[in-house]
Enzyme design. Structure first.
Site, PDB file in Angstrom:
ATOM      1  N   HIS A  61     -28.817  24.642 -38.119  1.00  0.00           N
ATOM      2  CA  HIS A  61     -28.578  23.288 -37.590  1.00  0.00           C
ATOM      3  C   HIS A  61     -29.907  22.631 -37.212  1.00  0.00           C
ATOM      4  O   HIS A  61     -30.371  22.717 -36.076  1.00  0.00           O
ATOM      5  CB  HIS A  61     -27.639  23.332 -36.382  1.00  0.00           C
ATOM      6  CG  HIS A  61     -27.045  21.999 -36.051  1.00  0.00           C
ATOM      7  ND1 HIS A  61     -25.712  21.805 -35.793  1.00  0.00           N
ATOM      8  CD2 HIS A  61     -27.605  20.759 -35.950  1.00  0.00           C
ATOM      9  CE1 HIS A  61     -25.473  20.527 -35.555  1.00  0.00           C
ATOM     10  NE2 HIS A  61     -26.620  19.865 -35.633  1.00  0.00           N
ATOM     11  N   HIS A  63     -32.461  19.079 -37.848  1.00  0.00           N
ATOM     12  CA  HIS A  63     -32.658  17.715 -38.345  1.00  0.00           C
ATOM     13  C   HIS A  63     -34.105  17.583 -38.797  1.00  0.00           C
ATOM     14  O   HIS A  63     -35.010  17.552 -37.969  1.00  0.00           O
ATOM     15  CB  HIS A  63     -32.335  16.692 -37.254  1.00  0.00           C
ATOM     16  CG  HIS A  63     -30.892  16.730 -36.818  1.00  0.00           C
ATOM     17  ND1 HIS A  63     -29.919  15.959 -37.420  1.00  0.00           N
ATOM     18  CD2 HIS A  63     -30.255  17.474 -35.875  1.00  0.00           C
ATOM     19  CE1 HIS A  63     -28.743  16.209 -36.845  1.00  0.00           C
ATOM     20  NE2 HIS A  63     -28.918  17.133 -35.909  1.00  0.00           N
ATOM     21  N   LEU A  64     -34.313  17.550 -40.120  1.00  0.00           N
ATOM     22  CA  LEU A  64     -35.679  17.441 -40.637  1.00  0.00           C
ATOM     23  C   LEU A  64     -36.116  15.988 -40.768  1.00  0.00           C
ATOM     24  O   LEU A  64     -37.290  15.711 -40.985  1.00  0.00           O
ATOM     25  CB  LEU A  64     -35.805  18.166 -41.981  1.00  0.00           C
ATOM     26  CG  LEU A  64     -35.717  19.689 -41.923  1.00  0.00           C
ATOM     27  CD1 LEU A  64     -35.798  20.291 -43.325  1.00  0.00           C
ATOM     28  CD2 LEU A  64     -36.801  20.280 -41.034  1.00  0.00           C
ATOM     29  N   HIS A 180     -19.351  18.221 -35.744  1.00  0.00           N
ATOM     30  CA  HIS A 180     -19.806  17.798 -34.410  1.00  0.00           C
ATOM     31  C   HIS A 180     -18.524  17.408 -33.675  1.00  0.00           C
ATOM     32  O   HIS A 180     -17.975  16.335 -33.912  1.00  0.00           O
ATOM     33  CB  HIS A 180     -20.767  16.622 -34.564  1.00  0.00           C
ATOM     34  CG  HIS A 180     -21.125  15.932 -33.291  1.00  0.00           C
ATOM     35  ND1 HIS A 180     -22.383  15.979 -32.743  1.00  0.00           N
ATOM     36  CD2 HIS A 180     -20.397  15.162 -32.456  1.00  0.00           C
ATOM     37  CE1 HIS A 180     -22.408  15.274 -31.633  1.00  0.00           C
ATOM     38  NE2 HIS A 180     -21.219  14.759 -31.426  1.00  0.00           N
ATOM     39  N   ASN A 282     -26.614  15.659 -27.076  1.00  0.00           N
ATOM     40  CA  ASN A 282     -25.180  15.567 -27.293  1.00  0.00           C
ATOM     41  C   ASN A 282     -24.731  16.705 -28.182  1.00  0.00           C
ATOM     42  O   ASN A 282     -25.186  16.788 -29.319  1.00  0.00           O
ATOM     43  CB  ASN A 282     -24.836  14.218 -27.946  1.00  0.00           C
ATOM     44  CG  ASN A 282     -23.339  13.989 -27.994  1.00  0.00           C
ATOM     45  OD1 ASN A 282     -22.576  14.640 -27.312  1.00  0.00           O
ATOM     46  ND2 ASN A 282     -22.915  13.069 -28.847  1.00  0.00           N
ATOM     47  N   ASP A 309     -30.007  23.022 -33.242  1.00  0.00           N
ATOM     48  CA  ASP A 309     -29.809  21.562 -33.230  1.00  0.00           C
ATOM     49  C   ASP A 309     -31.146  20.858 -32.997  1.00  0.00           C
ATOM     50  O   ASP A 309     -31.249  19.893 -32.233  1.00  0.00           O
ATOM     51  CB  ASP A 309     -28.772  21.143 -32.177  1.00  0.00           C
ATOM     52  CG  ASP A 309     -28.338  19.673 -32.352  1.00  0.00           C
ATOM     53  OD1 ASP A 309     -28.697  19.059 -33.378  1.00  0.00           O
ATOM     54  OD2 ASP A 309     -27.660  19.151 -31.455  1.00  0.00           O
TER      55      ASP A 309
END
Lengths: 435, 318
Positions: A61, A63-64, A180, A282, A309
């Site tokens: 998980h 985010h690139l 999510h 979140n 995340d």
């Protein structure tokens, strides 16, 4: 070229290995794990006593941010961060600009990953076109281009119907839907866990039930469709209860938790710095009862894996009023120290369980090639220095963004080295190992 | 226990009552008594803050609080500057941090901030050398309101400890509530809060208060009743069905007032919705001290400004 990792404690839960072994690597593959492997004709790497050799860690998980949000992170900076954090592979979320809802975006990400030549990158495709929650994305095309799962992460899948269809359709390809979990009406404009601290600070609350509703919805639809439903970044005790019950009922559900959710509570909203936007994520940091329940799930096996995340945001984006700041923190380079310090050294779990949570199970859940030291497997290996103390310094992170609340923390346990396909991609200068 | 007398606040800023100790609260209230006297003179001005620059930075509309601060500043001879920025223009304009840095570059001594985001004052305090005074931040705190409320109560009742104070209204969204809870519990009052369950913050009891949705229970034998504004737009969030129903269930009427202590004080931080949280007969009635609150606001803000400016160079009422 043959390389022998000699000495050290080898832990490979998938193969039931935990002991003093050597690992022989030929080129990009693992040849053998065993004792007293002959050293003739091989480069010997001495692994110090107390170090752990395990399958490369996998963070499913991440985010690139590339394409489109390169000011936060790029595939190159994100994978540099990953290998420095001990991860040999990451799965990246599709909420880029544009959204990874077609093969072109997937191919672009994979090309950038090949160019960077650090961690392996497994793109995750969108459930719906543009993640708008209306029409399904071209999932067969995404799968063929290399996507390993689908999700509309950042938000829940827009409707129960769409989630049902996504599960049914993705089931055809044997890939999970990652969710999510959140009831958006219950979240409203909440920015922090609904509890004493949010009430005290005047921050709008997001109750744990908000997440648990999303988990329950997904569990019911996984049962209906027979497909694999994966709960992202689970934070609330009610969600864990739902997952446990579903597993007992034989429903195909798996779940992940993040280091920040098992380390921190909503008290961090107040102290050491009140309204620190690096405590805004979140799902939000929950109250102690939730955090303790999550730790319980890690111990008893209900939690399948740890994922970070990793959510980079630029300093300027976070340097605003709390309610205006974006959700999320970076996590790739703090996951191992936090996990070793808070889970292993605290006595909650032993090292083999940690390797299971960070390597074996992530590979299984997304059906990835790594997560094992089996003969013929890719030589993706992480060497841990479980007793090496580390001081977390935000500005020293490889990630392009420094948004996290652990700056200055001193933790016990670190990464010594990371190898991808037999190639050393990170060696910790503080560790006593040379590759 | 009487707190030991102190002569200065232990903080650079006034971000909230949560940060203040009981002796600091007493110091502000005592100083405000001296300040109040200044306001009754024919020449209502002292040189205490001469040469000090104070910026009133208001991101939310405010009549009462902004005016009150401005009068307080002028009575202390400070140079004041009012900046009103509509929150909507912030979206396309500069960030709060940049606004603060720009103001800071002009070297003001204090910034009085009103902002719709909880914690906005904390953000400024981290960036600025100037003293930051919270004039209301989101749903968090409104410390000078709680101080002027306490001043008004103390003036009448000669004490705060042991009084039963009932606070009725929209508790969830109220910064006045939070500041008052901190202040009154620190000073030993018995605080009851009351409102529909939809408007009661989570775990309110952990603040050391009694909570109820039965208004009669809250006001019974109360020495002080504070009403909080019910915002009309809350109906859209389904917090309660209608203003009419709210008034019927929670509105402060003369009949409900009969349950309270015979010398009850009726307070409201304003602006009032007559016929919603309070009946006009109560607002304008003999127990109401609502305009005294406004009157005292100036003296209390003078005290806060004076103390945060480092106050000992000049005699307070010189």
């Amino acid at each position: 070229m043959k390389r022998l990792l000699k000495g050290g404690r080898v832990i490979d839960p998938g193969n039931g290995i935990d002991g003093m072994h050597d690992v022989l690597i030929d080129g990009d593959r693992i040849v053998r794990v065993g004792r007293d492997i002959p050293v003739e004709g091989v480069t010997v790497v001495e692994v110090p006593d107390g170090y752990v050799v395990c399958p490369g860690l996998i963070d499913i998980h991440v985010h690139l941010r590339e394409p489109g949000q390169e000011h936060k992170e790029t595939v190159a900076s994100g994978t540099a961060s990953a290998v420095a954090g001990g991860f040999t592979a990451v799965a990246c979320m599709p909420n880029t600009t544009p959204v990874n809802d077609n093969a072109n975006v997937t191919a672009y990400i994979l090309a950038k990953a090949a160019e960077a030549g650090l961690a392996r990158v497994y793109p995750i495709g969108a459930v719906s076109r543009g993640s708008k929650g209306e029409l399904l994305a071209d999932i067969a095309e995404l799968k063929a281009a290399g996507c390993v799962a689908i999700t509309d992460d950042g938000h829940p899948t827009a409707s129960a119907l769409l989630l049902r269809r996504a599960l049914e359709y993705a089931g055809m390809f044997g890939i999970p839907v990652i969710e999510h979990c959140e009831d958006q009406s219950l979240k409203g404009d909440g920015v922090a866990h609904e509890g004493f601290h949010a009430a005290s600070l005047g921050l709008r609350g997001i109750p744990g039930a908000c997440e648990a509703l999303g988990v329950e919805r997904g569990v019911l639809l996984a049962e209906l469709t027979g497909s694999h439903f994966h709960v992202a970044h689970m934070s609330a005790r009610a969600s864990l209860r739902a997952v446990r019950k579903a597993k007992e009922a034989g429903i195909r559900v798996t779940c992940e938790v993040t280091p920040h959710h098992f380390t921190l509570t909503d008290e961090s909203l107040l102290t050491p710095v009140a309204y620190d936007t690096n405590t805004k994520m979140n799902p939000p940091l929950r109250e102690a009862a939730d955090r303790d329940a999550i730790l319980g799930g890690i111990v008893d096996g209900s939690v399948d894996l740890i994922a970070t995340d990793h959510a980079p945001h630029h300093y300027d984006e976070k340097n605003v009023e709390f309610d205006r700041a974006p959700f999320g923190i970076v996590g790739l380079e703090t996951a191992v120290p936090l996990s070793l310090d808070r889970l292993v050294h605290s006595g909650l779990i032993r090292l083999p369980r940690l390797v299971e949570l960070m390597a074996t199970n992530p590979a299984r859940v997304l059906n990835l090639p790594g997560g094992t030291l089996s003969e013929g497997a890719p030589a993706d290996i992480t060497i841990l220095a479980p007793d090496l103390k580390v001081r977390i310094v935000a500005n020293a992170l490889r990630s392009r963004s420094k948004n996290m609340p652990f700056d200055g923390w001193e933790l016990r346990g670190s990464v010594a080295a990371t190898m991808v396909g037999g190639r050393p991609v990170f060696v910790n200068p503080e560790a006593s190992i040379r590759l | 226990m009487t707190p030991a007398a102190i002569t200065a606040l232990r903080h650079k800023d006034l971000l909230g009552i949560a940060d203040l100790a009981a002796d600091e609260i007493s110091l502000v209230l005592d100083t405000a008594e001296a300040m109040k006297e200044i306001g009754s003179r024919p020449i209502k001005k002292v040189p205490a803050l001469r040469g000090k620059t104070i910026v009133n930075l208001f991101f939310e509309p405010s009549t009462r609080t902004r005016t009150s601060f401005e009068i307080a500043e002028k009575r202390l001879s400070a140079d004041t500057l009012n900046i009103a920025i509509s929150s909507s223009s912030v979206v396309k304009g500069e960030t709060l941090a940049d606004t603060a840095l720009n103001l800071e570059a002009m070297n003001p001594d204090m910034i009085v901030l009103r902002h719709s985001s909880s914690g906005a004052c904390h953000l400024l305090a981290r960036i600025c050398r100037s003293a930051i005074i919270n004039a209301g931040d989101g749903m968090h705190e409104h410390p000078t309101q709680a101080l002027l409320d306490a001043f008004t109560i103390r003036e009448r009742k000669k004490r705060l400890a042991g009084l039963k104070v009932a606070i009725v209204g929209d508790l969830l969204h109220s910064r006045v509530l939070r500041s008052n809870i901190h202040l009154l519990t620190k000073m030993g009052a018995e605080v009851w809060v009351c409102g529909p369950p939809t408007l009661i913050p989570t775990e309110i009891r952990r603040f050391g208060v009694r909570a109820t949705s039965v208004v009669e229970e809250a006001v019974r034998d109360a020495d002080v009743i504070m009403l909080l504004r019910i915002q009309l737009e809350r109906m859209e969030g389904a917090f309660f069905p209608s203003l009419r129903e709210y008034f019927n269930v929670f509105g402060m009427t003369e009949k409900r007032l009969e349950l309270a202590s015979p010398d009850v004080m009726i307070m409201h931080p304003g602006p009032m919705n007559r016929g919603v949280e309070i009946a006009s007969e109560v607002a304008d009635g003999p127990y109401s001290v609502i305009l005294d609150q406004v009157h005292n606001g100036v003296a209390v803000r003078m005290a806060v400004l004076y103390l945060l400016a480092g106050g000992s160079e000049h005699e307070a009422a010189a």
